[in-house]
Scaffold this motif. Sequence first.
Motif, short mmCIF file in Angstrom:
data_model
loop_
_atom_site.label_atom_id
_atom_site.label_comp_id
_atom_site.label_asym_id
_atom_site.label_seq_id
_atom_site.Cartn_x
_atom_site.Cartn_y
_atom_site.Cartn_z
N ILE A 90 -4.29 23.52 14.42
CA ILE A 90 -3.59 22.84 13.33
C ILE A 90 -4.55 22.23 12.31
O ILE A 90 -4.37 22.39 11.11
CB ILE A 90 -2.64 21.75 13.88
CG1 ILE A 90 -1.64 22.37 14.87
CG2 ILE A 90 -1.95 21.01 12.76
CD1 ILE A 90 -0.72 23.42 14.27
N MET A 114 2.23 23.05 8.78
CA MET A 114 2.27 21.91 9.71
C MET A 114 3.18 20.80 9.23
O MET A 114 3.88 20.18 10.02
CB MET A 114 0.87 21.37 9.99
CG MET A 114 0.22 20.71 8.79
SD MET A 114 -1.29 19.83 9.22
CE MET A 114 -0.62 18.40 10.05
N VAL A 145 5.05 19.98 15.44
CA VAL A 145 3.62 19.75 15.20
C VAL A 145 3.37 18.28 14.90
O VAL A 145 2.48 17.66 15.46
CB VAL A 145 3.11 20.63 14.03
CG1 VAL A 145 1.69 20.24 13.63
CG2 VAL A 145 3.19 22.10 14.38
#
Length: 129
Positions: A72, A91, A97
């Motif tokens: 990420i 994201m 996330v």
Amino acid sequence: NTKANISPIIETEPWGYKSQHPFLNIGIAIETQIEPTTLLNELLKIEKNISDASHRDEYGNYVDRQIDIDLIAVDQITIDTPTLQLPHPRMHLRNFVLTPMMHLNPSWIHPTLNKTVTQLHQQLYEKDY
């Protein structure tokens, strides 16, 4: 030496497709000297060792899978190549996330959006109403 911090398991609805199975998500923050591209390749090897099933069907749609590992973010690094984009380009749109990231580092600042994880998380929910 690698240090790791792991978020609690977060159960969310599937994102990007319909499924009767929920997502079970965790975030892991690590301290490492491994370069981002090398790290991504190592993560993909782990993913492949657990399950080599594709996460898309023959039409390009998402499907259920045992595991999906995404890189990420790496500090404030931005990368935009065909194989790696950092921070992950979607994201800020994904509760699965942002919620684990809130547990790991709520004050992390997205290097291009210039917002903290907390602000991105809040913004995500403001869009739902």
